[in-house]
Write an enzyme that holds these catalytic residues in place. Structure first.
Site, mmCIF file in Angstrom:
data_model
loop_
_atom_site.group_PDB
_atom_site.id
_atom_site.type_symbol
_atom_site.label_atom_id
_atom_site.label_comp_id
_atom_site.label_asym_id
_atom_site.label_seq_id
_atom_site.Cartn_x
_atom_site.Cartn_y
_atom_site.Cartn_z
ATOM 1 N N LYS A 181 -20.217 -31.064 34.768
ATOM 2 C CA LYS A 181 -19.255 -31.299 33.673
ATOM 3 C C LYS A 181 -19.333 -32.749 33.208
ATOM 4 O O LYS A 181 -19.318 -33.032 32.004
ATOM 5 C CB LYS A 181 -17.830 -30.965 34.141
ATOM 6 C CG LYS A 181 -17.635 -29.490 34.476
ATOM 7 C CD LYS A 181 -16.358 -29.229 35.295
ATOM 8 C CE LYS A 181 -16.390 -27.821 35.895
ATOM 9 N NZ LYS A 181 -15.372 -27.616 36.940
ATOM 10 N N LYS B 213 -17.321 -35.476 51.404
ATOM 11 C CA LYS B 213 -17.405 -35.918 50.007
ATOM 12 C C LYS B 213 -17.278 -37.440 49.879
ATOM 13 O O LYS B 213 -17.549 -38.018 48.836
ATOM 14 C CB LYS B 213 -16.336 -35.213 49.172
ATOM 15 C CG LYS B 213 -16.561 -33.705 49.037
ATOM 16 C CD LYS B 213 -15.423 -33.039 48.280
ATOM 17 C CE LYS B 213 -15.474 -31.524 48.286
ATOM 18 N NZ LYS B 213 -16.470 -30.968 47.353
ATOM 19 N N HIS C 206 -21.638 -20.370 49.804
ATOM 20 C CA HIS C 206 -21.215 -21.630 49.181
ATOM 21 C C HIS C 206 -21.121 -22.789 50.151
ATOM 22 O O HIS C 206 -20.643 -23.857 49.770
ATOM 23 C CB HIS C 206 -19.850 -21.481 48.510
ATOM 24 C CG HIS C 206 -19.825 -20.524 47.365
ATOM 25 N ND1 HIS C 206 -20.043 -20.905 46.066
ATOM 26 C CD2 HIS C 206 -19.611 -19.186 47.336
ATOM 27 C CE1 HIS C 206 -19.944 -19.845 45.275
ATOM 28 N NE2 HIS C 206 -19.691 -18.792 46.027
ATOM 29 N N LYS D 137 -12.212 -34.418 43.056
ATOM 30 C CA LYS D 137 -12.625 -33.264 43.854
ATOM 31 C C LYS D 137 -11.692 -33.199 45.041
ATOM 32 O O LYS D 137 -10.914 -34.143 45.273
ATOM 33 C CB LYS D 137 -14.075 -33.406 44.321
ATOM 34 C CG LYS D 137 -14.391 -34.800 44.916
ATOM 35 C CD LYS D 137 -15.861 -34.974 45.260
ATOM 36 C CE LYS D 137 -16.736 -35.374 44.098
ATOM 37 N NZ LYS D 137 -17.718 -34.368 43.714
ATOM 38 N N ARG D 138 -11.735 -32.095 45.804
ATOM 39 C CA ARG D 138 -10.934 -32.040 47.027
ATOM 40 C C ARG D 138 -11.286 -33.220 47.941
ATOM 41 O O ARG D 138 -12.421 -33.698 47.945
ATOM 42 C CB ARG D 138 -11.183 -30.711 47.753
ATOM 43 C CG ARG D 138 -10.500 -29.547 47.072
ATOM 44 C CD ARG D 138 -8.979 -29.705 47.102
ATOM 45 N NE ARG D 138 -8.475 -29.480 48.422
ATOM 46 C CZ ARG D 138 -7.966 -28.316 48.837
ATOM 47 N NH1 ARG D 138 -7.856 -27.293 48.022
ATOM 48 N NH2 ARG D 138 -7.523 -28.185 50.084
ATOM 49 N N THR E 88 -19.987 -28.718 40.947
ATOM 50 C CA THR E 88 -19.982 -28.260 39.554
ATOM 51 C C THR E 88 -19.328 -29.317 38.668
ATOM 52 O O THR E 88 -19.662 -29.415 37.486
ATOM 53 C CB THR E 88 -19.237 -26.916 39.404
ATOM 54 O OG1 THR E 88 -18.019 -26.991 40.159
ATOM 55 C CG2 THR E 88 -20.068 -25.781 39.921
#
Ligand code: 26Q
Length: 800
Positions: free
Chosen positions: A647, A541, A355, A535-536, A643
């Site tokens: 969504k 990110k 991952h 998200k985290r 992911t």
């Protein structure tokens, strides 16, 4: 749907709820609290899962079907009740039952605490997979740890993140069945003795792993699998020998270990290297699971050489990678196989999903620690290493043990049949970067299985207005065959359909604005763009890129408030690992910017910033359906898949994003013209970071970015204090390893294209419709079918 002959009616449900309120909870209706009612309702729903659960178990035994075992340190489940009601096909009957009992349905459902036994994407993926496995009638067990405390709770004090322990098990957990008869003693430390050519491990510490089972019901209520979580219990309360000798602390040691082992989830989703307790947790899960698997297998088949034929074990990242050595140990030391046979059986049974490519997130253990906690496994790891070297001619670069560390990625790779990445780009990068040398030795081992999410929870349950519109327009078939969404294509240009789609989105936006956002004191205009990044919090990110763009936009709006702006609400959500100081600084910056921007009388009708604390699965279920714009802006090459991006797409948000992870596939499928692309690709990014002074050069070339940074540096968001964000600014200016500065102008420009597209309703609605219509690929049903066919050789089982 559930069998119409046996499906409960509203009357049945009301009666059962009343029965459980009285006899399970011990309350009468007049004195029952929301909690009491939730328990009564949950027990009523749980009862309905038992029939399909038994039927699935029986069919699997009768047909001697292959079983899948998903080993994961994390299962980020969220709430269970609403999802179970929907999968049992009882939403209408339950609505009626709630009404009959005078209960507020939403209040009862939202009384349930999230089961937050995971950090983020990896754990949530495991939960989606469990749901799809059950919906597809694939015999499967999830194995995990029953953490007493899931992921920490987040609140903000003065804009800064403060953590507190999560305590979901303080209330009784109505979904689980305790299985004291399924328990195993798990050993640690000690020494290894060799007698008559056989190794005997004498551990000096031990705990009992006790099973707690939760049924996972599939869509239609036909089939349920088991999520088996292990809780740690002391093998002996006191070491009486030591106790009598007066060594009281040492006498209580066994109990102390058991108490800490399943106490808390590690909250860092980039490896926090080398913690003994974490290694013990990983071994605890893996050893308990393997004991359980072998016990069940022996009961049915007896001959362990048939293990690969009847059992497929999936390792969710390297966290349970000790499964390789443990399975070899059981086969050799307990069942008398030689090394080569044991190795082949293990390799035929185990598979591993990678991952992450981030070097800092690849698990390694110092050999001294590994050898102390698991002395026999250390010997077996050395045997695996030597064997692999001899068989392949692999050199030091592919060794498991090197630089005095055990490398779990190499261990996992070498000990399994298949390795997979989680998006097309990621799998390519797995082949060409982290495992390049191993890939050359084993060119057929790495596969791709692009992630997916369950449309039952993420569309049907989370977004009733859109689900009903879909049902009306194309029927309900999309629930089990998400590719049916393609039938929307012909409606995408239809003004009537667009109006209904817009109305469905608006309903979700109003609910969010009046609920969560109003609660924060944010006044969100439902006609503004709802721009969401959840998200985290991680440097890669790039929440920092988003907040810098927010500042730059605000500055432009402030300077020319009468220009033709498209109003926006910027919504952030996510937790930072408690020790990740830079991520925490980003949180503080976002909250500091929100305080200033939201109160600027010149711009407050144009721009609002909202950061609701404690983002979790339940909050995602409210935010994602209300989003117009999905922020997927990681540095290209860093996000394995994502992911959340999927969504958002299936809920009709458009994406602004980089060519990273599954964004690449989303863009290919929805069409480049329906996706806001910006930034460098993975190759360009890789080249850019090595250029000295890249950040400074990019900042000097970008007036907007420079203005934003200067505003921070001069205390515009910190009441004039100029040192508050020094660390963050210094890193952005001088280092910027994730290329925030280099991608800024491209991002800013792309955001202005978003503004223009949103201002044209018909255009936006058509794009949103096409995003939904083309999102069918991202169902986790498709992903699980891929694993079943390519990796597990498992088949769906028909019920008698
Ligand atoms: C490891 C050792 C010690 C303590 C913690 C950990 C640890 C825990 C969690 C390491 C990593 C994680 C989680 C990783 C994760 O969530 N990865 C995400 O997986 C998703 C599902 O495949 C992808 O969509 C995301 O891109 C990826 O970041």
């Amino acid at each position: 749907m559930t069998d119409p002959l046996t499906a409960p009616t509203t009357d049945d449900l009301v009666r059962q709820i009343q029965h459980h309120l009285t006899f399970t909870i011990g309350k009468d209706a007049e004195h029952a609290s929301t909690y009491d009612w939730r328990m009564a309702v949950s027990h009523t729903i749980r009862d309905l899962m038992v029939g399909p659960w038994f039927a699935a178990t029986r069919a699997t035994y009768d047909q001697q079907a292959k079983r899948v075992y998903y080993l994961s340190m994390e299962f980020l489940i969220g709430r269970i009740l609403g999802d179970a009601i929907i999968n049992l096909g009882l939403d209408q009957e339950m609505d009626a039952a709630f009404a009959r009992l005078g209960l507020d349905r939403d209040a009862v459902l939202s009384d349930e605490p999230d089961a937050a036994l995971g950090n983020g994407g990896l754990g949530r993926l495991a939960a989606c997979f469990m749901e799809s496995l059950a919906s597809l009638q694939c015999p499967a067990y999830g194995y995990g740890i029953r953490y007493e405390h899931g992921l920490f709770r987040q609140r903000f004090e003065g804009g800064r993140q403060v953590e507190s322990p999560e305590d979901w098990l303080d209330q009784s957990h109505p979904w689980e069945f305790t299985r004291p008869e399924s328990s195993y003693v798990i050993g640690f430390k000690g020494h290894v003795e060799h007698v008559d050519g056989r190794a005997v491990w004498h551990p000096t510490e031990s705990v009992e792993a006790r099973a707690y089972d939760t049924p996972v019901i599939g869509w239609g209520g036909h089939w349920a699998n088991t999520l088996r979580l292990w809780g740690a219990h002391p093998t002996t309360l006191f070491d009486l020998h030591r106790f009598n000798a007066g060594d009281y602390t040492a006498a209580a040691a066994p109990e102390a270990l058991a108490r800490t082992l399943s106490r808390v989830l590690y909250p860092d989703d980039t490896t926090e290297q080398g913690k003994e307790l974490r290694l013990k947790q990983e071994y605890f899960l893996t050893a308990a699971a393997l004991h359980d698997i072998l016990r069940r297998f022996m009961g049915e088949y007896g001959d362990l050489r048939r293990l690969p034929e009847k059992v497929a074990i999936q390792l969710n990242d390297t966290h349970p990678a000790i499964a390789g050595p443990e399975l070899i140990r059981l086969l050799m030391d307990d069942h008398g196989f030689d090394f080569a046979e044991a190795r082949d059986i293990a390799r035929g049974t185990l598979n591993y999903t990678n991952h992450t490519l981030l070097p800092e997130a690849l698990e390694t253990w110092p050999t001294w620690l590994f050898g102390r906690v698991l002395p026999r496994h250390m010997q077996i790891v050395e045997m695996i290493d030597a064997d692999h070297r001899a068989a392949t001619g692999g050199g030091d670069s592919t060794a498991i043990v090197r630089d005095d560390h055990v490398h779990m990625g190499e261990l996992a790779f070498i000990m399994v049949g298949k390795v997979n990445g989680v998006s097309a780009l990621h799998s390519d990068l797995v082949r060409s970067t982290v495992f390049a040398d191993l890939h050359r030795l084993h060119p057929d081992r790495i596969l791709n299985e692009t992630n997916g999410v369950t449309p039952r929870r993420w569309l049907r349950m989370a977004n009733p207005p859109l689900a009903h519109l879909l049902d009306d327009t194309i029927g309900t078939g999309w629930t089990t065959d998400l590719n049916e969404l393609s039938r929307l294509e012909t409606h995408a240009g239809d003004a009537g359909f667009q109006d209904r789609l817009r109305a469905a989105k608006r309903e979700n936006k109003v609910a969010l604005a009046d609920g969560l956002l109003a609660g924060l004191g944010v006044k969100a205009d439902p006609d503004a763009i709802f721009d969401v990044q959840v998200k985290r919090i991680h440097e890669y990110k790039r929440q920092l890129l988003n907040i810098l763009e927010t500042i730059a936009l605000w500055q432009r709006m402030h300077d020319a408030p009468n220009a033709d702006w498209t109003p926006r609400v910027k919504i952030f959500g996510g937790k930072a690992a408690p020790g990740y100081w830079l991520a925490k600084d980003v949180i503080y910056l976002i909250n500091s910017v929100a305080r200033v921007v939201n109160n600027d009388p010149v711009t407050k009708h144009l721009l609002q910033v909202a950061y609701p604390p404690n983002y979790n699965v339940s909050m995602a279920e409210r935010l994602i359906p209300a989003a117009d714009l999905s922020e997927q802006i990681s540095t290209a090459g860093k996000e394995a898949s994502g992911t959340g991006n999927m969504k958002f797409t299936m809920n009709g948000a458009l994406t602004i994003g980089t060519l990273d992870g599954a964004n690449v596939e989303i863009r290919e499928l929805v069409g480049a013209e329906n996706f806001f692309l910006f930034g460098m690709d993975a190759e360009q990014a890789q080249a850019r970071v090595t250029q000295p002074g890249h950040a400074r050069a990019a900042i000097e070339a970008s007036p907007h970015l420079k203005d934003a940074l200067v505003a921070i540096a001069t205390g515009r968001f910190s009441d004039g204090a100029t040192d508050r964000f020094n660390t963050l600014l210094d890193r952005t200016w001088n280092d910027d390893p994730f290329l925030v500065a280099s991608d800024f102008d491209s991002y800013f420009a792309s955001q202005r294209q978003v503004d223009a597209a949103y201002a044209d309703h018909a255009r936006w609605d058509r794009m949103a419709a096409l995003n939904i219509a083309r999102s069918g690929f991202f169902s986790s049903d498709r992903t699980i079918r891929g694993y079943m066919d390519d990796i597990w050789q498992a088949k769906p089982v028909k019920l008698a």
